[in-house]
Design a protein around this motif. Structure first.
Motif, PDB file in Angstrom:
ATOM      1  N   ASP A 109      -4.862  35.512 -12.716  1.00  0.00           N
ATOM      2  CA  ASP A 109      -5.620  34.361 -13.403  1.00  0.00           C
ATOM      3  C   ASP A 109      -5.372  34.593 -14.821  1.00  0.00           C
ATOM      4  OD1 ASP A 109      -6.568  33.316 -11.173  1.00  0.00           O
ATOM      5  OD2 ASP A 109      -8.600  33.968 -11.502  1.00  0.00           O
ATOM      6  N   MET A 110      -5.159  35.787 -15.246  1.00  0.00           N
ATOM      7  CA  MET A 110      -4.890  36.068 -16.614  1.00  0.00           C
ATOM      8  C   MET A 110      -3.391  35.926 -17.131  1.00  0.00           C
ATOM      9  SD  MET A 110      -7.541  39.296 -18.030  1.00  0.00           S
ATOM     10  CE  MET A 110      -6.375  40.666 -17.420  1.00  0.00           C
ATOM     11  N   LEU A 111      -2.675  36.138 -15.880  1.00  0.00           N
ATOM     12  CA  LEU A 111      -1.240  36.046 -16.194  1.00  0.00           C
ATOM     13  C   LEU A 111      -0.757  34.436 -16.286  1.00  0.00           C
ATOM     14  CD1 LEU A 111       0.102  38.582 -13.673  1.00  0.00           C
ATOM     15  CD2 LEU A 111       0.475  38.558 -16.258  1.00  0.00           C
ATOM     16  N   ILE A 112      -1.642  33.388 -15.406  1.00  0.00           N
ATOM     17  CA  ILE A 112      -1.462  31.987 -15.670  1.00  0.00           C
ATOM     18  C   ILE A 112      -2.366  31.361 -16.495  1.00  0.00           C
ATOM     19  CG2 ILE A 112      -0.013  32.251 -13.077  1.00  0.00           C
ATOM     20  CD1 ILE A 112      -2.543  30.908 -12.057  1.00  0.00           C
ATOM     21  N   GLY A 113      -3.338  32.034 -17.243  1.00  0.00           N
ATOM     22  CA  GLY A 113      -4.305  31.405 -18.121  1.00  0.00           C
ATOM     23  C   GLY A 113      -5.222  30.583 -17.305  1.00  0.00           C
ATOM     24  N   ASN A 114      -5.679  30.830 -16.070  1.00  0.00           N
ATOM     25  CA  ASN A 114      -6.680  30.152 -15.309  1.00  0.00           C
ATOM     26  C   ASN A 114      -7.676  30.873 -15.461  1.00  0.00           C
ATOM     27  OD1 ASN A 114      -7.765  28.589 -13.365  1.00  0.00           O
ATOM     28  ND2 ASN A 114      -7.010  29.895 -11.518  1.00  0.00           N
ATOM     29  N   THR A 115      -8.481  30.672 -16.642  1.00  0.00           N
ATOM     30  CA  THR A 115      -9.663  31.184 -17.347  1.00  0.00           C
ATOM     31  C   THR A 115     -10.827  30.136 -17.381  1.00  0.00           C
ATOM     32  OG1 THR A 115      -8.713  31.049 -19.486  1.00  0.00           O
ATOM     33  CG2 THR A 115      -8.511  33.104 -18.283  1.00  0.00           C
ATOM     34  N   PRO A 116     -12.138  30.552 -17.365  1.00  0.00           N
ATOM     35  CA  PRO A 116     -12.649  32.058 -17.044  1.00  0.00           C
ATOM     36  C   PRO A 116     -11.927  32.329 -15.664  1.00  0.00           C
ATOM     37  CG  PRO A 116     -14.455  30.874 -17.916  1.00  0.00           C
ATOM     38  CD  PRO A 116     -13.552  29.820 -17.610  1.00  0.00           C
TER      39      PRO A 116
ATOM     40  N   ILE B 289     -11.976  35.168 -20.203  1.00  0.00           N
ATOM     41  CA  ILE B 289     -12.758  33.902 -20.572  1.00  0.00           C
ATOM     42  C   ILE B 289     -11.794  33.102 -21.152  1.00  0.00           C
ATOM     43  CG2 ILE B 289     -15.058  34.658 -20.557  1.00  0.00           C
ATOM     44  CD1 ILE B 289     -15.122  34.484 -23.343  1.00  0.00           C
ATOM     45  N   GLY B 290     -10.553  33.524 -21.691  1.00  0.00           N
ATOM     46  CA  GLY B 290      -9.482  32.649 -22.185  1.00  0.00           C
ATOM     47  C   GLY B 290      -9.753  32.275 -23.549  1.00  0.00           C
ATOM     48  N   ASN B 291     -10.541  33.429 -24.417  1.00  0.00           N
ATOM     49  CA  ASN B 291     -10.947  32.877 -25.973  1.00  0.00           C
ATOM     50  C   ASN B 291      -9.791  33.592 -26.566  1.00  0.00           C
ATOM     51  OD1 ASN B 291     -12.226  32.392 -28.041  1.00  0.00           O
ATOM     52  ND2 ASN B 291     -13.765  34.165 -27.637  1.00  0.00           N
ATOM     53  N   THR B 292      -8.605  32.863 -26.726  1.00  0.00           N
ATOM     54  CA  THR B 292      -7.331  33.314 -27.249  1.00  0.00           C
ATOM     55  C   THR B 292      -6.775  32.616 -28.443  1.00  0.00           C
ATOM     56  OG1 THR B 292      -6.045  32.249 -25.794  1.00  0.00           O
ATOM     57  CG2 THR B 292      -6.585  34.512 -25.213  1.00  0.00           C
TER      58      THR B 292
ATOM     59  N   LYS C  59     -20.734  35.231 -26.011  1.00  0.00           N
ATOM     60  CA  LYS C  59     -19.405  34.592 -25.808  1.00  0.00           C
ATOM     61  C   LYS C  59     -19.393  34.105 -24.355  1.00  0.00           C
ATOM     62  CE  LYS C  59     -16.965  36.418 -29.360  1.00  0.00           C
ATOM     63  NZ  LYS C  59     -15.932  35.611 -30.158  1.00  0.00           N
ATOM     64  N   GLY C  60     -20.239  34.620 -23.658  1.00  0.00           N
ATOM     65  CA  GLY C  60     -20.478  34.141 -22.224  1.00  0.00           C
ATOM     66  C   GLY C  60     -21.222  32.799 -22.264  1.00  0.00           C
ATOM     67  N   LEU C  61     -22.271  32.659 -23.111  1.00  0.00           N
ATOM     68  CA  LEU C  61     -23.191  31.620 -23.061  1.00  0.00           C
ATOM     69  C   LEU C  61     -22.171  30.395 -23.752  1.00  0.00           C
ATOM     70  CD1 LEU C  61     -26.592  33.193 -24.362  1.00  0.00           C
ATOM     71  CD2 LEU C  61     -26.151  31.811 -22.315  1.00  0.00           C
ATOM     72  N   GLN C  62     -21.569  30.499 -24.592  1.00  0.00           N
ATOM     73  CA  GLN C  62     -20.627  29.735 -25.136  1.00  0.00           C
ATOM     74  C   GLN C  62     -19.332  29.126 -24.118  1.00  0.00           C
ATOM     75  OE1 GLN C  62     -18.675  30.975 -28.865  1.00  0.00           O
ATOM     76  NE2 GLN C  62     -20.630  31.938 -29.422  1.00  0.00           N
ATOM     77  N   ALA C  63     -19.215  30.190 -23.246  1.00  0.00           N
ATOM     78  CA  ALA C  63     -17.966  29.468 -22.114  1.00  0.00           C
ATOM     79  C   ALA C  63     -18.836  28.963 -20.989  1.00  0.00           C
ATOM     80  CB  ALA C  63     -17.506  31.051 -21.803  1.00  0.00           C
ATOM     81  N   GLU C  64     -20.152  28.861 -21.112  1.00  0.00           N
ATOM     82  CA  GLU C  64     -21.000  28.229 -19.999  1.00  0.00           C
ATOM     83  C   GLU C  64     -21.157  28.800 -18.843  1.00  0.00           C
ATOM     84  OE1 GLU C  64     -20.090  24.032 -20.221  1.00  0.00           O
ATOM     85  OE2 GLU C  64     -20.552  23.698 -22.366  1.00  0.00           O
TER      86      GLU C  64
ATOM     87  N   ILE D 229     -22.952  31.591 -15.970  1.00  0.00           N
ATOM     88  CA  ILE D 229     -24.481  31.887 -15.435  1.00  0.00           C
ATOM     89  C   ILE D 229     -24.771  33.176 -16.163  1.00  0.00           C
ATOM     90  CG2 ILE D 229     -24.015  30.154 -13.491  1.00  0.00           C
ATOM     91  CD1 ILE D 229     -23.905  32.822 -11.725  1.00  0.00           C
ATOM     92  N   PRO D 230     -25.914  33.344 -15.940  1.00  0.00           N
ATOM     93  CA  PRO D 230     -26.503  34.630 -16.576  1.00  0.00           C
ATOM     94  C   PRO D 230     -25.763  35.903 -16.065  1.00  0.00           C
ATOM     95  CG  PRO D 230     -28.450  33.138 -16.375  1.00  0.00           C
ATOM     96  CD  PRO D 230     -27.121  32.557 -15.706  1.00  0.00           C
ATOM     97  N   ILE D 231     -25.738  36.065 -14.795  1.00  0.00           N
ATOM     98  CA  ILE D 231     -25.051  37.337 -14.286  1.00  0.00           C
ATOM     99  C   ILE D 231     -23.659  37.591 -14.867  1.00  0.00           C
ATOM    100  CG2 ILE D 231     -24.428  36.459 -12.313  1.00  0.00           C
ATOM    101  CD1 ILE D 231     -25.044  38.786 -10.774  1.00  0.00           C
ATOM    102  N   MET D 232     -22.931  36.330 -15.144  1.00  0.00           N
ATOM    103  CA  MET D 232     -21.781  36.746 -15.875  1.00  0.00           C
ATOM    104  C   MET D 232     -21.649  36.816 -17.239  1.00  0.00           C
ATOM    105  SD  MET D 232     -19.902  36.664 -13.090  1.00  0.00           S
ATOM    106  CE  MET D 232     -20.249  36.136 -11.314  1.00  0.00           C
ATOM    107  N   CYS D 233     -22.837  36.451 -17.832  1.00  0.00           N
ATOM    108  CA  CYS D 233     -22.719  36.695 -19.348  1.00  0.00           C
ATOM    109  C   CYS D 233     -23.052  38.118 -19.465  1.00  0.00           C
ATOM    110  CB  CYS D 233     -23.979  36.030 -19.944  1.00  0.00           C
ATOM    111  SG  CYS D 233     -23.579  34.069 -19.946  1.00  0.00           S
ATOM    112  N   ILE D 234     -24.085  38.699 -18.507  1.00  0.00           N
ATOM    113  CA  ILE D 234     -24.553  40.200 -18.619  1.00  0.00           C
ATOM    114  C   ILE D 234     -23.106  41.212 -18.262  1.00  0.00           C
ATOM    115  CG2 ILE D 234     -25.962  41.992 -17.532  1.00  0.00           C
ATOM    116  CD1 ILE D 234     -27.894  39.711 -17.103  1.00  0.00           C
ATOM    117  N   ALA D 235     -22.336  40.486 -17.297  1.00  0.00           N
ATOM    118  CA  ALA D 235     -21.243  41.194 -16.950  1.00  0.00           C
ATOM    119  C   ALA D 235     -20.202  41.364 -18.425  1.00  0.00           C
ATOM    120  CB  ALA D 235     -20.318  40.660 -15.874  1.00  0.00           C
TER     121      ALA D 235
END
Lengths: 204, 204, 204
Positions: free
Chosen positions: A48-55, B51-54, B107-112, B114-120
């Protein structure tokens, strides 16, 4: 539904293979969980990171996280017996790489990549979780050293693109290619087929 | 301003911890800088790629690069005395993981997510710089082997999502959760609390 | 055309350096190919993931994949003689880092990054393929331990941004900077110039 069941079985198999490697290294509970996690989702994450399929995929569906968590708890509780489950685990793992290969190819097609890159993505999806697991555990990745493993993914992926040139319904080609991956892997292990030796110096 | 100060202190602490590991391995000046750099920004970089925040965060603000450069020079010049600063460094590092955890959750919240993924994401931000540092130095990552470290991030992150369900101003929940991370980490070190042992075989 | 030729020569040199390391580790055919592949394209891949330039470059043009495949076959067939080609390989590798540095800087400029981040991207493009190669082979990356290598990229990249301030045609600055990277690298090897020693304790 069938698709999801197999996907989850593959995730479980990969997670448990991660637990086994991590426990050999005497990692703590958190370390075991992380190794199980990267083994199960690392290949898809890199794809997913290689093709930009994010999150990346596992962030968008928590079923993988909870499946892995369950598999880790199960594996720790049954740690003495896990060795006896080796055959079932091998089967899940083999089904897992078959399915993961085709999931990766599907993502490549969606990203409009050419066939060879789709096959690369499929192989990465199926194999690189194990590569990251081995790197985190300070080992040279096992798939670089022995047996037909990635090769099964490459050949299965290649057969998909051959089959799609024939007048066959796409779903059938898809399933047939999963079976090709699984079949090659099973035959290679049963008959101890390895890649041709590339080293000329016999004393090496 | 307060936020930035703490962020920079955390960056310095992480960078110096990288210098210490790199110097133990006798790396050269460039190697020491790179290890310091990935220790300080590696977690946030992995988070941003997931998350593709590039372009990733450190590319968008050169303050991190210059802070790390300064910390490396400082650490090399004072190398004999760094061991005496161990306590201050531990404190910065602990404050750092508290803050980095909440930065990742934000950043996880900004990417919308869910909580468990934000914690990750928060845990990845706080912990994976150290993981990449250890991999580059050919060690099994230390956080997979001992002590409450990532666990403090996970519990602190979880407490944030519990607090946001109460009628509390968000900024307070945010700060309280940073304090939870720091508190758990300090208590774990002070009272030598570790994760429960998962190995049944005592001879192991 | 000239640009492409050099790019391909650099890819070949990096791929063969990967084959040499992988064969020292007795990896199988697949392992050797993957190490050659990541050595050649790993730096550019990391660069593209950091700036969000996806799908990453090698997925968009299969010439790299086929070039690397050819280089691997060539290197395996001629394995006994590769050691005699060491000087040519060193030259290709040196030309390769010069060009890769400027390719990375160009991508950074396209992403509208400030000069220091462009230089970082250039250095990552040129050097991190080798870093990933060494990590996969379970070694501490060689560029963290000896010689002027990344430093040549950094200085060459820096000279580009100095030259663009002068009334010089951009293409000339570009080529001149490639030559600076190559020149510094060649001089460093010829005169055994290393980074200043940062370790004060002589017994270390």
């Amino acid at each position: 539904m069938f698709y999801l069941t197999i996907d989850i079985l593959g995730t479980i198999a990969f997670a448990i293979s991660g637990v086994l490697v991590a426990m050999d290294k005497k990692l703590d509970l958190f370390g075991v969980f992380i190794i199980a996690f990267v083994t199960a989702v690392g290949g898809g994450t890199l794809r997913d990171m290689l093709i930009g399929n994010t999150p990346v995929a596992w962030m968008q569906d928590s079923i993988y996280t909870f499946t892995i968590l369950g598999a880790v708890i199960f594996a720790i509780l049954l740690q003495e017996r896990l060795r006896y489950l080796r055959k079932s685990l091998f089967l899940f793992d083999t089904i897992g790489i078959g399915l993961y290969t085709m999931v990766g190819i599907d993502k490549g097609l969606q990203a409009e990549l050419i066939p060879i890159m789709c096959i690369a993505l499929g192989t990465i999806t199926a194999c690189f979780g194990g590569v990251i697991r081995d790197i985190l555990c300070n080992e040279i990745p096992v798939i670089f050293r022995k047996e037909i493993y990635a090769t099964a993914c490459i050949l299965g992926g290649g057969s998909y693109f051959l089959l799609t040139r024939l007048p066959i319904i796409d779903e059938y080609s898809f399933v047939a290619s999963i079976i090709v991956v699984i079949g090659i892997r099973l035959l290679a292990v049963k008959y101890k087929i390895a890649l041709p030796n590339i080293y000329r110096n016999k004393s090496a």
